[in-house]
Design an enzyme around this catalytic site. Structure first.
Site, short mmCIF file in Angstrom:
data_model
loop_
_atom_site.label_atom_id
_atom_site.label_comp_id
_atom_site.label_asym_id
_atom_site.label_seq_id
_atom_site.Cartn_x
_atom_site.Cartn_y
_atom_site.Cartn_z
NE ARG A 95 51.18 -50.88 49.24
CZ ARG A 95 51.14 -49.89 50.13
NH1 ARG A 95 50.23 -49.90 51.10
NH2 ARG A 95 52.00 -48.89 50.05
CG LEU B 290 40.13 -52.11 52.45
CD1 LEU B 290 39.14 -51.33 51.57
CD2 LEU B 290 40.71 -53.28 51.67
CG ASP B 291 47.33 -51.05 52.72
OD1 ASP B 291 47.30 -51.58 53.84
OD2 ASP B 291 48.00 -51.48 51.77
CD GLN B 292 45.97 -42.68 55.75
OE1 GLN B 292 46.43 -43.14 56.79
NE2 GLN B 292 46.17 -41.43 55.39
#
Length: 244
Positions: free
Chosen positions: A195, A94-96
Site C-alpha cells: 500500500r 493480512l490486513d483486515q
C-alpha cells in the site's frame, strides 16, 4: 433535518443492538450512499439508507500436520480468523480488508521454527494481485525504505530514508478504464508495504482509505494470491472483482 448517530439509525433500520451496529461500522462493513463509513458516531439524517456488506466464510486451501492454509475473506481480522481453527496459530498476518492465502501453524513446532526463519531470511515467495488508480504500462521495482509507527493498536507506515529495506516488484496484467490490475511480488514483509509503495508512486490501491482516502470501492482491492515456503505452494483463486 433531523439527524442522529450512524450506529443508532443503523441499529433501528436493521433490527440490531447498538453494540452490533457499532461493530459492523468499525469492521468496515457498512456503506452509506455508496461510500463506506468508519465513524459509528457520525451524525447522519434519519432518512439514511445503509448497505451492510456480506462476509464470505473462510475455507481451507491446504492442510497437513504442520501447516493450515486458509482462503481468508475480506473484512475478517487475522487474529479473529485464527480463533476459528482450534489448535492453530497465525504464522503471518493480512490486513483486515485484504483477502487470500493466510497460513496457520502449530505453535512451537519444528516446522514453525523453520517457517519463522524462512520469513526472517526473506525466503518466502509472496505474490499478490491488486487494482490501482491510474495506468501503469511497464514492470517496475520499488525499493524505497519503510518505517512503521504504532499508536493505540493502529500501525501506520511511511517512506523513510532511515527505514527498513523494502522491495516490491510490480507487473501490469491489464487495464480497466483508468485503473491497472497488477501482479505484485514482495521480497520483504513490512507493515502495509504494498500500500505504501504504490501510494509513493502515485498509484494507490483502489479502496485504500488509509493511505489514499479512497472510498471508491467497497473494500481494499488487494488479494494474497500465492505463497510458497519450505517446498509447499498454495494459491487462492482471484475474487471476481480482480479478474479481467
Amino acid at each position: 433535518m433531523q439527524t442522529d448517530k450512524a450506529y443508532k439509525i443503523l441499529a433501528l433500520n436493521h433490527n440490531l443492538s447498538h453494540k452490533q451496529a457499532k461493530s459492523l461500522i468499525d469492521s468496515g462493513l457498512v456503506m452509506l450512499n455508496g461510500k463506506k463509513i468508519s465513524i459509528a458516531r457520525l451524525e447522519v439524517p434519519y432518512s439514511s439508507k445503509f448497505e451492510i456488506l456480506e462476509v464470505r466464510k473462510p475455507h481451507i486451501l491446504f492442510e497437513n500436520d504442520d501447516l493450515l492454509a486458509i482462503d481468508k475473506p475480506a473484512f475478517i481480522e487475522s487474529y479473529a480468523l485464527a480463533k476459528m481453527f482450534e489448535g492453530w496459530s497465525l504464522l503471518h498476518r493480512l490486513d483486515q480488508e485484504t483477502s487470500g492465502v493466510i497460513l496457520l501453524i502449530k505453535e512451537g513446532s519444528a516446522f514453525h521454527q523453520q517457517a519463522k526463519e524462512a520469513f526472517k531470511k526473506n525466503e518466502v515467495y509472496k505474490e499478490y494481485r491488486c487494482l490501482v488508480q491510474g495506468i501503469i504500462a511497464q514492470p517496475m521495482d520499488i525499493d524505497t525504505p519503510i518505517s512503521t509507527s504504532k499508536k493505540k493498536g493502529f500501525a501506520r507506515s511511511r517512506i523513510d530514508k532511515q527505514g527498513l529495506e523494502s522491495f516490491t516488484q510490480i507487473t501490469p496484467i491489464g487495464i480497466v478504464g483508468k485503473k491497472t490490475l497488477l501482479k505484485v511480488v514482495i521480497k520483504t514483509g513490512r507493515t502495509h508495504q504494498i500500500r505504501v509503495h504504490l501510494q509513493s508512486i502515485q498509484h494507490p490501491i483502489v479502496g485504500d482509505r488509509i493511505y489514499a482516502k479512497d472510498s471508491s470501492a467497497k473494500r481494499l482491492m488487494l488479494h494474497a494470491h500465492k505463497i510458497a515456503l519450505l517446498g509447499v505452494e498454495i494459491t487462492s483463486p482471484l475474487p471476481p472483482n480482480l479478474c479481467l
